[in-house]
Design a protein around this motif. Structure first.
Motif, PDB file in Angstrom:
ATOM      1  N   ASP A   1      -7.887 -27.659  36.063  1.00  0.00           N
ATOM      2  CA  ASP A   1      -8.912 -26.619  36.237  1.00  0.00           C
ATOM      3  C   ASP A   1      -9.942 -27.034  37.281  1.00  0.00           C
ATOM      4  O   ASP A   1     -10.341 -26.233  38.138  1.00  0.00           O
ATOM      5  CB  ASP A   1      -9.601 -26.344  34.897  1.00  0.00           C
ATOM      6  CG  ASP A   1      -8.693 -25.617  33.922  1.00  0.00           C
ATOM      7  OD1 ASP A   1      -7.698 -25.031  34.393  1.00  0.00           O
ATOM      8  OD2 ASP A   1      -8.972 -25.632  32.712  1.00  0.00           O
ATOM      9  N   PHE A   2     -10.403 -28.290  37.194  1.00  0.00           N
ATOM     10  CA  PHE A   2     -11.375 -28.772  38.179  1.00  0.00           C
ATOM     11  C   PHE A   2     -10.778 -28.773  39.588  1.00  0.00           C
ATOM     12  O   PHE A   2     -11.458 -28.434  40.565  1.00  0.00           O
ATOM     13  CB  PHE A   2     -11.843 -30.184  37.820  1.00  0.00           C
ATOM     14  CG  PHE A   2     -12.902 -30.224  36.761  1.00  0.00           C
ATOM     15  CD1 PHE A   2     -13.942 -29.311  36.763  1.00  0.00           C
ATOM     16  CD2 PHE A   2     -12.862 -31.177  35.747  1.00  0.00           C
ATOM     17  CE1 PHE A   2     -14.920 -29.339  35.787  1.00  0.00           C
ATOM     18  CE2 PHE A   2     -13.841 -31.207  34.766  1.00  0.00           C
ATOM     19  CZ  PHE A   2     -14.869 -30.282  34.788  1.00  0.00           C
ATOM     20  N   HIS A   3      -9.520 -29.168  39.677  1.00  0.00           N
ATOM     21  CA  HIS A   3      -8.846 -29.216  40.975  1.00  0.00           C
ATOM     22  C   HIS A   3      -8.773 -27.823  41.595  1.00  0.00           C
ATOM     23  O   HIS A   3      -8.919 -27.660  42.813  1.00  0.00           O
ATOM     24  CB  HIS A   3      -7.435 -29.796  40.804  1.00  0.00           C
ATOM     25  CG  HIS A   3      -6.705 -29.984  42.100  1.00  0.00           C
ATOM     26  ND1 HIS A   3      -7.037 -30.960  43.007  1.00  0.00           N
ATOM     27  CD2 HIS A   3      -5.660 -29.298  42.643  1.00  0.00           C
ATOM     28  CE1 HIS A   3      -6.235 -30.870  44.066  1.00  0.00           C
ATOM     29  NE2 HIS A   3      -5.394 -29.873  43.857  1.00  0.00           N
ATOM     30  N   THR A   4      -8.553 -26.808  40.761  1.00  0.00           N
ATOM     31  CA  THR A   4      -8.480 -25.432  41.243  1.00  0.00           C
ATOM     32  C   THR A   4      -9.871 -24.875  41.532  1.00  0.00           C
ATOM     33  O   THR A   4     -10.073 -24.126  42.490  1.00  0.00           O
ATOM     34  CB  THR A   4      -7.778 -24.546  40.192  1.00  0.00           C
ATOM     35  OG1 THR A   4      -6.489 -25.085  39.905  1.00  0.00           O
ATOM     36  CG2 THR A   4      -7.612 -23.120  40.705  1.00  0.00           C
TER      37      THR A   4
ATOM     38  N   SER B   1     -21.402 -14.692  40.854  1.00  0.00           N
ATOM     39  CA  SER B   1     -20.696 -15.936  41.180  1.00  0.00           C
ATOM     40  C   SER B   1     -19.589 -16.238  40.184  1.00  0.00           C
ATOM     41  O   SER B   1     -18.483 -16.624  40.557  1.00  0.00           O
ATOM     42  CB  SER B   1     -21.694 -17.108  41.220  1.00  0.00           C
ATOM     43  OG  SER B   1     -22.644 -16.936  42.247  1.00  0.00           O
ATOM     44  N   LEU B   2     -19.879 -16.041  38.902  1.00  0.00           N
ATOM     45  CA  LEU B   2     -18.874 -16.307  37.871  1.00  0.00           C
ATOM     46  C   LEU B   2     -17.692 -15.359  37.994  1.00  0.00           C
ATOM     47  O   LEU B   2     -16.540 -15.758  37.788  1.00  0.00           O
ATOM     48  CB  LEU B   2     -19.505 -16.193  36.482  1.00  0.00           C
ATOM     49  CG  LEU B   2     -20.540 -17.273  36.134  1.00  0.00           C
ATOM     50  CD1 LEU B   2     -21.197 -16.978  34.797  1.00  0.00           C
ATOM     51  CD2 LEU B   2     -19.888 -18.652  36.109  1.00  0.00           C
ATOM     52  N   LYS B   3     -17.982 -14.114  38.339  1.00  0.00           N
ATOM     53  CA  LYS B   3     -16.891 -13.149  38.528  1.00  0.00           C
ATOM     54  C   LYS B   3     -16.009 -13.579  39.690  1.00  0.00           C
ATOM     55  O   LYS B   3     -14.782 -13.519  39.619  1.00  0.00           O
ATOM     56  CB  LYS B   3     -17.469 -11.759  38.787  1.00  0.00           C
ATOM     57  CG  LYS B   3     -16.404 -10.688  38.989  1.00  0.00           C
ATOM     58  CD  LYS B   3     -17.033  -9.323  39.239  1.00  0.00           C
ATOM     59  CE  LYS B   3     -15.953  -8.268  39.447  1.00  0.00           C
ATOM     60  NZ  LYS B   3     -16.549  -6.934  39.734  1.00  0.00           N
ATOM     61  N   ARG B   4     -16.641 -14.033  40.772  1.00  0.00           N
ATOM     62  CA  ARG B   4     -15.875 -14.472  41.950  1.00  0.00           C
ATOM     63  C   ARG B   4     -15.027 -15.699  41.606  1.00  0.00           C
ATOM     64  O   ARG B   4     -13.850 -15.782  41.984  1.00  0.00           O
ATOM     65  CB  ARG B   4     -16.838 -14.797  43.090  1.00  0.00           C
ATOM     66  CG  ARG B   4     -16.142 -15.139  44.414  1.00  0.00           C
ATOM     67  CD  ARG B   4     -17.185 -15.408  45.495  1.00  0.00           C
ATOM     68  NE  ARG B   4     -18.073 -14.272  45.659  1.00  0.00           N
ATOM     69  CZ  ARG B   4     -19.163 -14.293  46.434  1.00  0.00           C
ATOM     70  NH1 ARG B   4     -19.487 -15.402  47.086  1.00  0.00           N
ATOM     71  NH2 ARG B   4     -19.917 -13.218  46.543  1.00  0.00           N
ATOM     72  N   LEU B   5     -15.594 -16.642  40.868  1.00  0.00           N
ATOM     73  CA  LEU B   5     -14.832 -17.835  40.478  1.00  0.00           C
ATOM     74  C   LEU B   5     -13.694 -17.476  39.531  1.00  0.00           C
ATOM     75  O   LEU B   5     -12.578 -17.994  39.645  1.00  0.00           O
ATOM     76  CB  LEU B   5     -15.756 -18.847  39.813  1.00  0.00           C
ATOM     77  CG  LEU B   5     -16.832 -19.481  40.706  1.00  0.00           C
ATOM     78  CD1 LEU B   5     -17.754 -20.370  39.887  1.00  0.00           C
ATOM     79  CD2 LEU B   5     -16.198 -20.280  41.836  1.00  0.00           C
ATOM     80  N   ARG B   6     -13.985 -16.568  38.591  1.00  0.00           N
ATOM     81  CA  ARG B   6     -12.953 -16.162  37.638  1.00  0.00           C
ATOM     82  C   ARG B   6     -11.782 -15.496  38.346  1.00  0.00           C
ATOM     83  O   ARG B   6     -10.614 -15.782  38.066  1.00  0.00           O
ATOM     84  CB  ARG B   6     -13.569 -15.208  36.610  1.00  0.00           C
ATOM     85  CG  ARG B   6     -12.653 -14.901  35.445  1.00  0.00           C
ATOM     86  CD  ARG B   6     -13.332 -13.938  34.458  1.00  0.00           C
ATOM     87  NE  ARG B   6     -14.533 -14.521  33.880  1.00  0.00           N
ATOM     88  CZ  ARG B   6     -15.764 -14.093  34.145  1.00  0.00           C
ATOM     89  NH1 ARG B   6     -15.952 -13.087  34.974  1.00  0.00           N
ATOM     90  NH2 ARG B   6     -16.791 -14.667  33.582  1.00  0.00           N
TER      91      ARG B   6
ATOM     92  N   PRO C   1     -12.567 -26.057  45.218  1.00  0.00           N
ATOM     93  CA  PRO C   1     -12.673 -25.349  46.492  1.00  0.00           C
ATOM     94  C   PRO C   1     -13.309 -23.972  46.364  1.00  0.00           C
ATOM     95  O   PRO C   1     -13.926 -23.484  47.315  1.00  0.00           O
ATOM     96  CB  PRO C   1     -11.210 -25.239  46.954  1.00  0.00           C
ATOM     97  CG  PRO C   1     -10.389 -25.422  45.723  1.00  0.00           C
ATOM     98  CD  PRO C   1     -11.163 -26.343  44.851  1.00  0.00           C
ATOM     99  N   LEU C   2     -13.159 -23.347  45.192  1.00  0.00           N
ATOM    100  CA  LEU C   2     -13.777 -22.038  44.986  1.00  0.00           C
ATOM    101  C   LEU C   2     -15.299 -22.164  44.942  1.00  0.00           C
ATOM    102  O   LEU C   2     -16.020 -21.336  45.504  1.00  0.00           O
ATOM    103  CB  LEU C   2     -13.266 -21.418  43.681  1.00  0.00           C
ATOM    104  CG  LEU C   2     -11.756 -21.133  43.609  1.00  0.00           C
ATOM    105  CD1 LEU C   2     -11.376 -20.632  42.213  1.00  0.00           C
ATOM    106  CD2 LEU C   2     -11.344 -20.105  44.663  1.00  0.00           C
ATOM    107  N   VAL C   3     -15.788 -23.219  44.275  1.00  0.00           N
ATOM    108  CA  VAL C   3     -17.231 -23.456  44.237  1.00  0.00           C
ATOM    109  C   VAL C   3     -17.746 -23.820  45.620  1.00  0.00           C
ATOM    110  O   VAL C   3     -18.811 -23.372  46.059  1.00  0.00           O
ATOM    111  CB  VAL C   3     -17.555 -24.583  43.228  1.00  0.00           C
ATOM    112  CG1 VAL C   3     -19.039 -24.945  43.294  1.00  0.00           C
ATOM    113  CG2 VAL C   3     -17.167 -24.168  41.815  1.00  0.00           C
TER     114      VAL C   3
ATOM    115  N   GLU D   1     -21.958 -19.623  48.592  1.00  0.00           N
ATOM    116  CA  GLU D   1     -23.150 -19.906  49.389  1.00  0.00           C
ATOM    117  C   GLU D   1     -23.960 -21.006  48.697  1.00  0.00           C
ATOM    118  O   GLU D   1     -23.860 -21.214  47.484  1.00  0.00           O
ATOM    119  CB  GLU D   1     -24.002 -18.644  49.536  1.00  0.00           C
ATOM    120  CG  GLU D   1     -23.308 -17.522  50.322  1.00  0.00           C
ATOM    121  CD  GLU D   1     -24.188 -16.300  50.434  1.00  0.00           C
ATOM    122  OE1 GLU D   1     -25.353 -16.352  49.955  1.00  0.00           O
ATOM    123  OE2 GLU D   1     -23.725 -15.288  50.988  1.00  0.00           O
ATOM    124  N   GLU D   2     -24.777 -21.685  49.484  1.00  0.00           N
ATOM    125  CA  GLU D   2     -25.536 -22.820  48.958  1.00  0.00           C
ATOM    126  C   GLU D   2     -26.425 -22.408  47.796  1.00  0.00           C
ATOM    127  O   GLU D   2     -26.530 -23.109  46.794  1.00  0.00           O
ATOM    128  CB  GLU D   2     -26.390 -23.433  50.071  1.00  0.00           C
ATOM    129  CG  GLU D   2     -27.170 -24.666  49.610  1.00  0.00           C
ATOM    130  CD  GLU D   2     -27.973 -25.288  50.740  1.00  0.00           C
ATOM    131  OE1 GLU D   2     -28.743 -26.218  50.464  1.00  0.00           O
ATOM    132  OE2 GLU D   2     -27.820 -24.830  51.900  1.00  0.00           O
TER     133      GLU D   2
END
Length: 289
Positions: A224-227, A274-279, A230-232, A236-237
């Protein structure tokens, strides 16, 4: 719709007093009205700071309003009517979990989201409290009678009774007593802490769990962290900072807003985005992989 008899003043923002309806008997609201009010209260819950009196009021009202949903799901298990009180209780646990984990950004009906949680808790209850293997009803009942007879005869005899002694006491044949004894073994599974072996050394006995392999949760966490990394990194900063403050430093949304000089509502919207984008990124990666 059940009318609110008073209003609950929650806070004042920019000179405007925001008020939330107080419901006299939220558990008695009709299901259709409860669905409409649930949307309102879920939005209110997302805007309130955890631990405050206002947050607790909104959360408790949501729970009471949706008790009919728990009873509806529990009704599917009406064959277990003798356990209905317990079924409703564990179903309430599922409802509370659904309320605490519901995300407004998912754009899904709360009932659709909550039902699997309620069903899951009920099924877990059955799994943890029922027979380990399927046993005919007559043998399940015989097991109860066997336990009673064993206790009674043990008290009289001062020892464990034999099958030949249990049979006349239970008005059963010896074969039926043996079947009941075998059925009793299906009610409880052997504990994973049970020792096996029996060598001469003090540490020779090992627990059953020591010999059973298991999945290493760290492997899945690593994937999960590996995936996710790069998404995080692609965010944006400012969004990365918000995630750090919320989930690493574990600040509340209000505290984050004070530190960054923005409103709690703005922090909530940014985090949700942000959470939606990561999900979505995690789902897309999982699908493509």
């Amino acid at each position: 719709m059940t009318e609110a008899t008073t209003t609950y003043v929650t806070k004042v923002t920019n000179g405007t007093r925001e008020e939330l309806p107080v419901l006299e008997a939220p558990q008695e609201i009709a299901p259709r009205d409860a669905r409409a009010l649930t949307k309102v209260f879920l939005r209110e819950l997302a805007e309130r700071e955890e631990g405050t009196h206002e947050y607790q009021y909104v959360r408790n009202t949501l729970i009471e309003m949706n008790m009919t949903l728990v009873r509806f799901v529990a009704g599917r298990f009406r064959a277990r009517a003798d356990e209905m009180d317990d079924i409703v209780q564990v179903g309430m646990i599922g409802l509370i979990k659904a309320i605490d984990r519901f995300d407004l950004s998912r754009e899904v009906e709360f009932t659709t989201f909550a039902v699997p949680y309620i069903q899951g808790e009920i099924k877990r209850f059955f799994r943890d409290t029922t027979w380990a293997v399927h046993v005919p009803r007559r043998l399940q009942e015989a097991r109860v009678e066997l336990a009673k007879a064993t206790d009674e005869l043990s008290s009289k005899l001062g020892r464990a009774p034999k099958v030949a002694e249990l049979a006349p006491h239970m008005d059963l044949s010896e074969r039926e007593v043996v079947e009941a004894q075998l059925a009793a073994n299906g009610y409880n599974s052997t504990s994973l802490d049970a020792t096996i072996g029996g060598g001469d050394g003090e540490d020779d006995d090992a627990a059953l769990a020591d010999l059973i392999g298991e999945e290493d949760p760290a492997l899945e966490l690593f994937e999960d962290f590996h995936t996710l990394a790069p998404l995080v990194e692609a965010l944006e900063e400012r969004d990365r900072l918000l995630l750090h403050l919320r989930f690493v430093e574990e600040l509340t949304q209000a505290q984050i807003g004070e530190r960054l000089g923005v409103s709690q509502m703005h922090v909530s919207r940014l985090l949700a985005r942000s959470l939606k984008r990561l999900r979505e990124g995690m789902v897309d990666t999982g699908t493509s992989g």
